[in-house]
Design an enzyme around this catalytic site. Structure first.
Site, PDB file in Angstrom:
ATOM      1  N   SER A 252       0.816  -1.224   0.000  1.00  0.00           N
ATOM      2  CA  SER A 252       0.000   0.000   0.000  1.00  0.00           C
ATOM      3  C   SER A 252       0.846   1.269   0.000  1.00  0.00           C
ATOM      4  O   SER A 252       0.313   2.362  -0.122  1.00  0.00           O
ATOM      5  CB  SER A 252      -0.938   0.008   1.211  1.00  0.00           C
ATOM      6  OG  SER A 252      -0.166  -0.115   2.391  1.00  0.00           O
ATOM      7  N   ASP A 299       3.793 -11.245   4.260  1.00  0.00           N
ATOM      8  CA  ASP A 299       4.702 -10.640   5.253  1.00  0.00           C
ATOM      9  C   ASP A 299       4.089  -9.344   5.768  1.00  0.00           C
ATOM     10  O   ASP A 299       4.605  -8.245   5.512  1.00  0.00           O
ATOM     11  CB  ASP A 299       6.076 -10.389   4.605  1.00  0.00           C
ATOM     12  CG  ASP A 299       7.095  -9.845   5.608  1.00  0.00           C
ATOM     13  OD1 ASP A 299       6.861  -9.961   6.833  1.00  0.00           O
ATOM     14  OD2 ASP A 299       8.131  -9.307   5.172  1.00  0.00           O
ATOM     15  N   CYS A 339       6.048 -10.551  12.567  1.00  0.00           N
ATOM     16  CA  CYS A 339       7.080  -9.806  13.295  1.00  0.00           C
ATOM     17  C   CYS A 339       6.570  -9.323  14.650  1.00  0.00           C
ATOM     18  O   CYS A 339       7.173  -8.455  15.271  1.00  0.00           O
ATOM     19  CB  CYS A 339       7.593  -8.639  12.457  1.00  0.00           C
ATOM     20  SG  CYS A 339       6.307  -7.484  12.014  1.00  0.00           S
TER      21      CYS A 339
HETATM   22  N1  SAH Z   1       8.281  -8.126   2.763  1.00  0.00           N
HETATM   23  C1  SAH Z   1       9.000  -6.899   2.972  1.00  0.00           C
HETATM   24  C2  SAH Z   1       8.700  -6.242   4.298  1.00  0.00           C
HETATM   25  C3  SAH Z   1       7.230  -5.970   4.544  1.00  0.00           C
HETATM   26  S1  SAH Z   1       6.892  -4.916   5.876  1.00  0.00           S
HETATM   27  C4  SAH Z   1      10.497  -7.180   2.832  1.00  0.00           C
HETATM   28  O1  SAH Z   1      10.891  -8.330   2.841  1.00  0.00           O
HETATM   29  O2  SAH Z   1      11.255  -6.214   2.712  1.00  0.00           O
HETATM   30  C5  SAH Z   1       5.173  -4.738   5.741  1.00  0.00           C
HETATM   31  C6  SAH Z   1       4.681  -3.933   4.542  1.00  0.00           C
HETATM   32  O3  SAH Z   1       3.259  -3.976   4.544  1.00  0.00           O
HETATM   33  C7  SAH Z   1       5.055  -2.476   4.512  1.00  0.00           C
HETATM   34  O4  SAH Z   1       5.763  -2.219   3.319  1.00  0.00           O
HETATM   35  C8  SAH Z   1       3.711  -1.716   4.494  1.00  0.00           C
HETATM   36  O5  SAH Z   1       3.718  -0.604   3.598  1.00  0.00           O
HETATM   37  C9  SAH Z   1       2.782  -2.780   3.972  1.00  0.00           C
HETATM   38  N2  SAH Z   1       1.358  -2.698   4.362  1.00  0.00           N
HETATM   39  C10 SAH Z   1       0.854  -2.530   5.591  1.00  0.00           C
HETATM   40  N3  SAH Z   1      -0.490  -2.671   5.582  1.00  0.00           N
HETATM   41  C11 SAH Z   1      -0.833  -2.933   4.301  1.00  0.00           C
HETATM   42  C12 SAH Z   1      -2.063  -3.215   3.642  1.00  0.00           C
HETATM   43  N4  SAH Z   1      -3.205  -3.252   4.321  1.00  0.00           N
HETATM   44  N5  SAH Z   1      -2.047  -3.451   2.317  1.00  0.00           N
HETATM   45  C13 SAH Z   1      -0.882  -3.400   1.634  1.00  0.00           C
HETATM   46  N6  SAH Z   1       0.318  -3.199   2.206  1.00  0.00           N
HETATM   47  C14 SAH Z   1       0.344  -2.955   3.517  1.00  0.00           C
END
Ligand code: SAH
Length: 395
Positions: A252, A299, A339
């Site tokens: 997002s 994730d 996490c």
């Molecule tokens: N997988 C990534 C880390 C993810 S951290 C890596 O390995 O580097 C979690 C992510 O979820 C963040 O980038 C945040 O912007 C996104 N996020 C949080 N809530 C969300 C939602 N409802 N829909 C889409 N993305 C979301």
């Protein structure tokens, strides 16, 4: 004379065992009127010395403990030694301080420095304070880090949700040296990433997923991959590099998606596409279109920050798992990461079991992973263990 904190009777055991957080409820008496951030000596109700720490009347964690030697004050030489010891692990043992690399240099409680995080990005250092005592000593930490690391610049990032809980009043920005004018380039397992140190999430990159990116990429060859909550493409780009047929990443954050696209170009990976969208809605859309994937990675961000939020967080995972099982091919690979320390590996496995029953499918656990060694877990503070990554096969 440092102030003195005397614990209530029968409350000393965890602190003799070196747990670093003394909550207000364990404290019987405070003598000597320590100011917030001041050094205090902590004694049991029976008058035995336990440890030295830093006091903060504004935090639920009234004292953070750092030193269990009676005659060792928390002076500059003490903090220097702690930093040197943390740096030695990353530089001499883990070999993560090489040019072009990034790693966590100081992991708060995991390194005996409760309230301080230090990350290294190819010569740039990013600090985060989550405790007042160390934040008030930031000039000293900067001075020592400059001496030990000779960085190009030291930046301060703020965890906004924590500042009010600790009474922190900090401003983000450069504490020393240059400001990186563009994203910094780091290399992780042969994949190159642009990192926005000043505007990105956390300190710029999810350094804790370094090894999980590789573990998951071993399943990517020949599969269509969905990287949900992709940030700047950590899992998706590793998958593409290891032979994924096609990668679709979704997040997002517009800034993260922009960097993910640049990262794909920089690594000359053309079979990847990144989309800015809300994951729950996006997965529903994909399910309606009857799309199928051979590898799905979930994730999400920390859904549960406190105990009362755990049930909602589990509900979020149930929904994500149910949607993923609709989208996953038979004999496909499903990866769930978490996490939040409040959700354990057992709970993640139970969620998978519930989802399997509901979807009338078999789920096998193939691999269980945690956080890498530059995020060490202090055995005296098991709360420092927080990351889980569960790799499953579904048929
Ligand atoms: N997988 C990534 C880390 C993810 S951290 C890596 O390995 O580097 C979690 C992510 O979820 C963040 O980038 C945040 O912007 C996104 N996020 C949080 N809530 C969300 C939602 N409802 N829909 C889409 N993305 C979301």
């Amino acid at each position: 004379m440092p102030g003195t904190v005397i614990l209530r009777s029968r409350r000393a055991k965890p602190f003799f065992s070196r747990h670093p957080w003394i909550y207000a409820g364990a404290i019987g008496e405070v003598q000597g009127q320590p100011a917030d951030g001041d050094e205090v000596e902590v004694f049991s109700h029976g008058g035995h010395f336990i440890a030295r720490g830093l006091y903060n009347s504004r935090s639920r964690v009234r004292v953070r403990l750092y030193c269990w030697e009676a005659n060792r004050p928390l002076d500059e030489s003490f903090w220097r030694e702690r930093l040197e010891q943390a740096i030695r692990l990353r530089r001499d043992v883990l070999h993560l301080l090489a040019p072009g690399k990034a790693c966590r240099l100081v992991f708060s409680e995991g390194d005996g420095l409760s309230g301080l995080t230090v990350d290294w990005y190819d010569g740039w250092v990013v600090l985060q304070f989550t405790g007042l005592g160390l934040a008030l000593r930031r000039d000293m930490f900067v001075r020592i880090l400059v001496e030990l690391l000779r960085p190009r610049g030291i930046l301060l990032r703020i965890e906004k949700s924590i500042s009010p809980l600790e009474g922190l009043d900090l401003t983000e920005g450069v504490l020393w040296g240059e400001t990186p004018r563009e994203p910094v380039v780091i290399e992780e397992n042969g994949v190159v990433f642009l990192v926005d140190l000043t505007g990105g999430q956390k300190t710029g990159f999810y350094l804790d997923q370094r090894e999980n990116h590789v573990a998951v990429s071993r399943y990517a060859a020949g599969r269509r991959v969905l990287d949900a909550f992709c940030y700047t493409g950590g899992f998706g780009l590793h998958a593409a590099r290891h032979g994924a047929l096609e990668v679709l990443g979704v997040d997002s954050s517009a800034g993260a998606i922009r960097l993910a696209q640049l990262n794909a170009e920089r690594n000359r990976l053309s079979q990847v596409r990144f989309v800015e969208a809300e994951v729950f809605r996006f997965l529903e859309e994909l399910a309606r279109e009857q799309q199928r994937f051979g590898l799905i990675i979930l994730d999400p961000p920390k859904f549960a920050h406190r105990q009362s939020a755990v049930e909602n967080a589990l509900q979020g995972y149930r929904r994500l798992l149910a949607l993923s099982l609709l989208l996953l091919e038979t004999e496909g690979i499903l990866v769930t990461c978490c996490c939040s320390g409040l959700i354990t590996m057992e709970m993640l496995e139970e969620l998978a079991a519930q989802a399997a029953t509901k979807a009338r499918r078999h789920v096998q656990i193939l691999e269980r992973h945690y956080q890498p060694a530059d995020h060490p877990v202090a055995v005296s503070c098991r709360e420092s263990s927080y990351l889980k990554c569960l790799i499953k096969r579904v048929y």
